[in-house]
Design an enzyme around this catalytic site. Sequence first.
Site, mmCIF file in Angstrom:
data_model
loop_
_atom_site.group_PDB
_atom_site.id
_atom_site.type_symbol
_atom_site.label_atom_id
_atom_site.label_comp_id
_atom_site.label_asym_id
_atom_site.label_seq_id
_atom_site.Cartn_x
_atom_site.Cartn_y
_atom_site.Cartn_z
ATOM 1 N N SER A 33 0.741 -1.085 -0.074
ATOM 2 C CA SER A 33 -0.137 -0.016 0.038
ATOM 3 C C SER A 33 0.942 1.141 0.091
ATOM 4 O O SER A 33 0.620 2.321 -0.945
ATOM 5 C CB SER A 33 -0.828 -0.049 1.325
ATOM 6 N N GLY A 34 1.708 1.330 1.019
ATOM 7 C CA GLY A 34 2.429 2.734 1.099
ATOM 8 C C GLY A 34 3.497 2.504 -0.243
ATOM 9 O O GLY A 34 3.788 3.672 -0.634
ATOM 10 N N GLU A 58 9.717 -5.809 -5.565
ATOM 11 C CA GLU A 58 8.503 -6.541 -4.722
ATOM 12 C C GLU A 58 9.043 -8.008 -4.793
ATOM 13 O O GLU A 58 9.192 -8.570 -5.848
ATOM 14 C CB GLU A 58 7.089 -6.386 -5.353
ATOM 15 N N THR A 66 0.265 -6.668 1.196
ATOM 16 C CA THR A 66 -0.352 -7.387 2.244
ATOM 17 C C THR A 66 -1.929 -7.084 2.129
ATOM 18 O O THR A 66 -2.676 -7.883 1.803
ATOM 19 C CB THR A 66 -0.016 -7.039 3.726
ATOM 20 N N CYS A 67 -2.231 -5.851 1.965
ATOM 21 C CA CYS A 67 -3.702 -5.383 1.935
ATOM 22 C C CYS A 67 -4.487 -6.018 0.767
ATOM 23 O O CYS A 67 -5.389 -6.601 0.911
ATOM 24 C CB CYS A 67 -3.638 -3.821 1.760
ATOM 25 N N CYS A 112 -6.675 -6.801 3.765
ATOM 26 C CA CYS A 112 -7.683 -6.145 4.042
ATOM 27 C C CYS A 112 -8.941 -6.635 2.896
ATOM 28 O O CYS A 112 -10.002 -7.242 3.228
ATOM 29 C CB CYS A 112 -7.788 -4.639 3.564
ATOM 30 N N LYS A 140 -9.606 -10.574 2.710
ATOM 31 C CA LYS A 140 -10.630 -10.719 4.234
ATOM 32 C C LYS A 140 -12.003 -9.996 3.898
ATOM 33 O O LYS A 140 -12.856 -10.779 4.385
ATOM 34 C CB LYS A 140 -9.846 -10.035 5.229
ATOM 35 N N ALA A 151 14.941 -7.294 -2.697
ATOM 36 C CA ALA A 151 15.856 -6.091 -2.604
ATOM 37 C C ALA A 151 16.735 -6.169 -1.160
ATOM 38 O O ALA A 151 15.916 -6.368 -0.355
ATOM 39 C CB ALA A 151 15.330 -4.799 -2.663
ATOM 40 N N TYR A 175 -7.581 -7.662 15.943
ATOM 41 C CA TYR A 175 -8.754 -7.647 14.981
ATOM 42 C C TYR A 175 -8.615 -8.797 13.841
ATOM 43 O O TYR A 175 -9.639 -9.445 13.429
ATOM 44 C CB TYR A 175 -8.866 -6.402 14.388
ATOM 45 N N GLU A 234 -11.593 -11.405 13.462
ATOM 46 C CA GLU A 234 -12.352 -11.330 11.965
ATOM 47 C C GLU A 234 -12.418 -12.715 11.586
ATOM 48 O O GLU A 234 -13.475 -13.039 11.011
ATOM 49 C CB GLU A 234 -11.690 -10.217 11.215
ATOM 50 N N ASP A 256 3.719 -0.415 7.714
ATOM 51 C CA ASP A 256 3.954 -1.280 8.716
ATOM 52 C C ASP A 256 5.256 -1.740 9.283
ATOM 53 O O ASP A 256 5.588 -1.800 10.356
ATOM 54 C CB ASP A 256 3.218 -2.627 8.537
ATOM 55 N N HIS A 290 -34.143 9.110 9.764
ATOM 56 C CA HIS A 290 -34.964 8.054 10.536
ATOM 57 C C HIS A 290 -35.628 7.061 9.400
ATOM 58 O O HIS A 290 -35.802 7.695 8.175
ATOM 59 C CB HIS A 290 -36.029 8.831 11.178
ATOM 60 N N GLU A 338 -28.881 7.214 13.469
ATOM 61 C CA GLU A 338 -29.374 8.417 14.265
ATOM 62 C C GLU A 338 -29.302 8.541 15.634
ATOM 63 O O GLU A 338 -29.395 9.556 16.282
ATOM 64 C CB GLU A 338 -31.039 8.452 13.757
HETATM 65 C C1 FAD Z 1 -5.366 -10.340 7.475
HETATM 66 C C2 FAD Z 1 -5.039 -8.902 7.391
HETATM 67 C C3 FAD Z 1 -6.175 -8.009 7.503
HETATM 68 C C4 FAD Z 1 -6.116 -6.698 7.361
HETATM 69 N N1 FAD Z 1 -7.066 -5.848 7.183
HETATM 70 C C5 FAD Z 1 -6.813 -4.626 7.212
HETATM 71 C C6 FAD Z 1 -8.057 -3.717 7.071
HETATM 72 O O1 FAD Z 1 -9.253 -4.177 6.925
HETATM 73 N N2 FAD Z 1 -8.011 -2.609 6.733
HETATM 74 C C7 FAD Z 1 -6.851 -1.736 7.129
HETATM 75 O O2 FAD Z 1 -6.505 -0.700 6.894
HETATM 76 N N3 FAD Z 1 -5.539 -2.611 7.211
HETATM 77 C C8 FAD Z 1 -5.794 -3.782 7.360
HETATM 78 N N4 FAD Z 1 -4.630 -4.918 7.362
HETATM 79 C C9 FAD Z 1 -3.140 -4.002 7.350
HETATM 80 C C10 FAD Z 1 -2.759 -3.656 6.137
HETATM 81 O O3 FAD Z 1 -2.841 -4.800 5.114
HETATM 82 C C11 FAD Z 1 -1.261 -3.283 6.295
HETATM 83 O O4 FAD Z 1 -1.294 -2.086 7.253
HETATM 84 C C12 FAD Z 1 -0.803 -2.546 4.916
HETATM 85 O O5 FAD Z 1 -0.883 -3.425 4.018
HETATM 86 C C13 FAD Z 1 0.513 -1.971 5.153
HETATM 87 O O6 FAD Z 1 1.169 -1.512 4.070
HETATM 88 P P1 FAD Z 1 2.615 -1.554 3.800
HETATM 89 O O7 FAD Z 1 2.827 -0.762 2.477
HETATM 90 O O8 FAD Z 1 3.267 -0.917 4.890
HETATM 91 O O9 FAD Z 1 3.200 -2.897 4.020
HETATM 92 P P2 FAD Z 1 2.534 -4.208 2.824
HETATM 93 O O10 FAD Z 1 1.385 -3.945 2.134
HETATM 94 O O11 FAD Z 1 2.708 -5.441 3.696
HETATM 95 O O12 FAD Z 1 3.608 -4.183 1.733
HETATM 96 C C14 FAD Z 1 4.944 -4.736 1.851
HETATM 97 C C15 FAD Z 1 5.490 -5.521 0.563
HETATM 98 O O13 FAD Z 1 6.841 -5.305 0.927
HETATM 99 C C16 FAD Z 1 7.583 -6.710 0.130
HETATM 100 N N5 FAD Z 1 8.842 -6.998 0.745
HETATM 101 C C17 FAD Z 1 9.143 -7.153 2.099
HETATM 102 N N6 FAD Z 1 10.417 -7.212 2.143
HETATM 103 C C18 FAD Z 1 10.894 -7.059 0.979
HETATM 104 C C19 FAD Z 1 12.222 -6.994 0.165
HETATM 105 N N7 FAD Z 1 13.302 -7.271 0.800
HETATM 106 N N8 FAD Z 1 12.436 -6.919 -0.837
HETATM 107 C C20 FAD Z 1 11.473 -6.678 -1.847
HETATM 108 N N9 FAD Z 1 10.118 -6.731 -1.394
HETATM 109 C C21 FAD Z 1 9.742 -6.877 -0.122
HETATM 110 C C22 FAD Z 1 6.350 -7.638 0.766
HETATM 111 O O14 FAD Z 1 6.285 -8.763 -0.049
HETATM 112 C C23 FAD Z 1 5.045 -6.907 0.558
HETATM 113 O O15 FAD Z 1 4.175 -7.025 -0.825
HETATM 114 C C24 FAD Z 1 -4.717 -6.211 7.352
HETATM 115 C C25 FAD Z 1 -3.564 -7.256 7.405
HETATM 116 C C26 FAD Z 1 -3.968 -8.255 7.543
HETATM 117 C C27 FAD Z 1 -2.634 -9.329 7.423
#
Ligand code: FAD
Length: 478
Positions: free
Chosen positions: A32-33, A52, A59-60, A65, A68, A132, A197, A201, A322, A455, A460
């Site tokens: 995501s980030g 990647e 993850t999301c 997310c 799920k 990486a 959570y 869930e 994260d 209503h 409400e």
């Molecule tokens: C089951 C579950 C349900 C969730 N539900 C929600 C929700 O309902 N709402 C919500 O807001 N959040 C939810 N989250 C949390 C949300 O998914 C995370 O907060 C979000 O994805 C964080 O984004 P990020 O970019 O920090 O990391 P991530 O999305 O985890 O992305 C990190 C990426 O880096 C890659 N990576 C790691 N190390 C390396 C490397 N050395 N070289 C290359 N690639 C690498 C990984 O493969 C991954 O794809 C949930 C998480 C889980 C596990």
Amino acid sequence: MQMGFASSNQAPTERTSMPDDNVDLFVIGAGSGGVRAARIAAGHGARVMIAEEYRVGGTCVIRGCVPKKLLVYASRFADEFEDAAGYGWTVPKPIFDWAALIANKDREIARLELAYVTALERAGVQIMKSRAVLEDPHTVFLKASGRRVRAAHILIATGAAPHLGPPIAGIEHVISSNQAFHLEALPNRVLVQGGGYIAVEFAAIFNGLGAEVTLVYRGENILRGFDDDLRAHLRSEMERRGIRILTRQTVTAVERTQRSLRAQLWDGGEVEVDKVMFATGRHPNVDGFGLEAAGVRLAPNGGIEVDGFSQTRVPHIHAIGDVTNRVNLTPVAIRDGHAFADTVFGSKPTRADHVDVPTAVFSEPEVGAVGLTEARARASLAKVDIYKTMFRPLKATLSGRDTRVFMKLVVDGTTNRVVGCHIVGADAGEMIQMVGIAVKMKATKADFDAVMAVHPTASEELVTLREKAMSYDRQAAE
Ligand SMILES: Cc1cc2nc3c(=O)[nH]c(=O)nc-3n(C[C@H](O)[C@H](O)[C@H](O)COP(=O)(O)OP(=O)(O)OC[C@H]3O[C@@H](n4cnc5c(N)ncnc54)[C@H](O)[C@@H]3O)c2cc1C
């Protein structure tokens, strides 16, 4: 625009070997980030590369997310079929097909992944399907190709991974949320360990799909960090739906028997199930990719230490989402990434604001929360007023479902500001997004009261709460 080595605050160090490429920004992790940061930085004119190691979307999109919530939707049909009878429908006994759900979910996730790849490519970001690692503060090594890339700026957006806790006998039989999305069949009996959570869930998902669910949590009650009334209410609702919740309890061993798994509990009890899932926390992905070589430090919470601009101790290396273990939610990671790109490449210094982040738990019933819990308000404010209500939702009257909605407003008794809102009930996630705006705008209880009710709705109640349930005055209490 802050680009190139000349603008970096740190002198380039010795190279490990000749790089194959130079970029303005190298993003590690396309979640995501990372994806948001890469796209926005490229839009500001930076040459951007992103690595990647698993699947673009992170993850999301791939195992958080989105899949799920699709499983949550699937699990909620069971109640709908049941409730329909009170509204005059005769529904033949529904049949659920787990394989069809998983295949449909996987197709949607693949579509989304492709959409992310396309968006990155359209923005001109180069995607490297590789792990990486950092070789030095400016050099990224791509394991898949053996390529070296020299980057003026590096963004660490590697996210977090499930952590199964201390090793116990039979841990190899335990799955995390990662595997839960790909089970071959729906287990008849599931034990979920954890009180956060994700545990809650998944317990609701398996329960809704017809499994017998036991939730085991070592703490006093589920959803630590949420408001205590909300936690108690959700627990009773989950128990009413047949989920067995064992608190102050842990799984000490898991043993494979001929046909199932036997989980040993701390108090000597045993639970016989088909699957054991641990949702016992997530660990920031900080290991094994050269953070030390780059001089990046960790914070006491295990995440990468950053300041309000997501900058590490090494000025040209930033970390978001994260991996920093601040507020681990997708919208926060996205905001972090956007703010980083605007700050470093858009000449617009921006801090992502992590205060009063609204959040939902997609349990059954759903949870929505924003701002201070009652306990935190009492600890930090001189006067606190509590307004709360519990009621049977209109839909449950004809369906006969035994369920209650819970709502609570936490008000600063000195300023009359609404500083917290906590909801358990259908669509609580949708409601709390809107309440989040009011809380962020520092709305007072009088502002809430001035809004005309819609209503008949559940929400409400939030604008018609007249009676204080409790008033707390620290001075009087001391
Ligand atoms: C089951 C579950 C349900 C969730 N539900 C929600 C929700 O309902 N709402 C919500 O807001 N959040 C939810 N989250 C949390 C949300 O998914 C995370 O907060 C979000 O994805 C964080 O984004 P990020 O970019 O920090 O990391 P991530 O999305 O985890 O992305 C990190 C990426 O880096 C890659 N990576 C790691 N190390 C390396 C490397 N050395 N070289 C290359 N690639 C690498 C990984 O493969 C991954 O794809 C949930 C998480 C889980 C596990």
